[in-house]
Design a protein around this motif. Structure first.
Motif, PDB file in Angstrom:
ATOM      1  N   LYS A  99       0.836  -1.205   0.000  1.00 13.67           N
ATOM      2  CA  LYS A  99       0.000   0.000   0.000  1.00 13.67           C
ATOM      3  C   LYS A  99       0.872   1.257   0.000  1.00 13.67           C
ATOM      4  N   ALA A 149       3.961   1.506  -1.104  1.00 12.81           N
ATOM      5  CA  ALA A 149       4.603   1.584  -2.424  1.00 12.81           C
ATOM      6  C   ALA A 149       3.651   2.191  -3.448  1.00 12.81           C
ATOM      7  N   ASP A 150       2.394   1.802  -3.401  1.00 18.70           N
ATOM      8  CA  ASP A 150       1.393   2.322  -4.327  1.00 18.70           C
ATOM      9  C   ASP A 150       1.115   3.802  -4.064  1.00 18.70           C
ATOM     10  N   GLU A 151       0.897   4.149  -2.807  1.00 17.03           N
ATOM     11  CA  GLU A 151       0.584   5.539  -2.467  1.00 17.03           C
ATOM     12  C   GLU A 151       1.729   6.483  -2.797  1.00 17.03           C
ATOM     13  N   GLU A 152       2.959   6.012  -2.607  1.00 16.86           N
ATOM     14  CA  GLU A 152       4.134   6.843  -2.887  1.00 16.86           C
ATOM     15  C   GLU A 152       4.602   6.712  -4.337  1.00 16.86           C
ATOM     16  N   GLU A 153       3.915   5.862  -5.104  1.00 17.74           N
ATOM     17  CA  GLU A 153       4.195   5.669  -6.527  1.00 17.74           C
ATOM     18  C   GLU A 153       5.664   5.342  -6.802  1.00 17.74           C
ATOM     19  N   TRP A 154       6.155   4.308  -6.124  1.00 15.17           N
ATOM     20  CA  TRP A 154       7.530   3.868  -6.351  1.00 15.17           C
ATOM     21  C   TRP A 154       7.665   3.424  -7.799  1.00 15.17           C
ATOM     22  N   ASP A 155       8.816   3.683  -8.388  1.00 19.96           N
ATOM     23  CA  ASP A 155       9.052   3.353  -9.783  1.00 19.96           C
ATOM     24  C   ASP A 155       9.692   1.966  -9.910  1.00 19.96           C
TER      25      ASP A 155
END
Length: 181
Positions: free
Chosen positions: A102, A104-110
């Motif tokens: 969650k 990773a998704d919220e922080e938009e990891w590349d």
């Protein structure tokens, strides 16, 4: 003194691992890490998150902590679950995996964050078995114990705060107050 030496060794290992990841990216197209989600890993990762993400990893596999006869006693009293008579894991490991994903998704990891859960491992095994010409539904995904240690599930059954996703009603004769030992 020992505590400070241990901390120094841990920091040194982490720095070396980061350097290795950077080096691997020079020569290997896709580089990633896989690790069981434990509270210790979770904390350590987020303490070094920026440095880790700066290595330009391509993926992180979020595995659950799998217990076996060598380590299950270290987690005595924890709420456990078993997936399709496969791996036994503490429920908090699954929760940490979902929390990690969650964030990773919220922080938009590349990079790709893969749910390498017990459920996924079972499904992957079914898919691989079909490609190997085995019968439909064949799977060698199994418990690492010669006999399922049912006693490790008692804490979760005694936990009034734990809510099962699906709970079947007990059959007649097995309901509380009906069993006589």
């Amino acid at each position: 003194m020992t505590r400070y030496v241990s901390i120094w060794v841990l920091i040194t290992v982490q720095i070396k691992l980061l350097k290795i990841l950077v080096l691997q990216k020079k020569y290997i197209k896709n580089v990633g890490i896989e690790t069981p989600k434990t509270p210790e890993f979770f904390e350590a990762f987020f303490n070094k998150k920026e440095s880790i993400l700066e290595t330009n990893l391509d993926f992180i596999n979020c595995a659950e902590l799998h217990l076996n006869e060598n380590n299950i006693d270290n987690y005595s009293g924890e709420n456990m679950y078993i997936s399709r008579q496969g791996y036994i894991s503490p429920t908090w490991s699954r929760e940490l995996t979902l929390q990690f994903m969650k964030i990773a998704d919220e922080e938009e990891w590349d990079l790709v964050v893969h749910d390498c859960s017990n459920y996924t491992k079972f499904a992957r095994n079914l898919n691989l078995s079909s490609k190997e010409g085995k019968w439909f539904g064949a799977s060698n995904y199994a418990c690492e114990f010669s006999r399922i240690p049912y006693h490790v599930f008692l804490p979760i059954l005694r936990d009034d705060n734990f809510k099962f996703v699906i709970e079947e009603e007990l059959p007649e004769g097995y309901k509380p107050g009906q069993i006589i030992f």
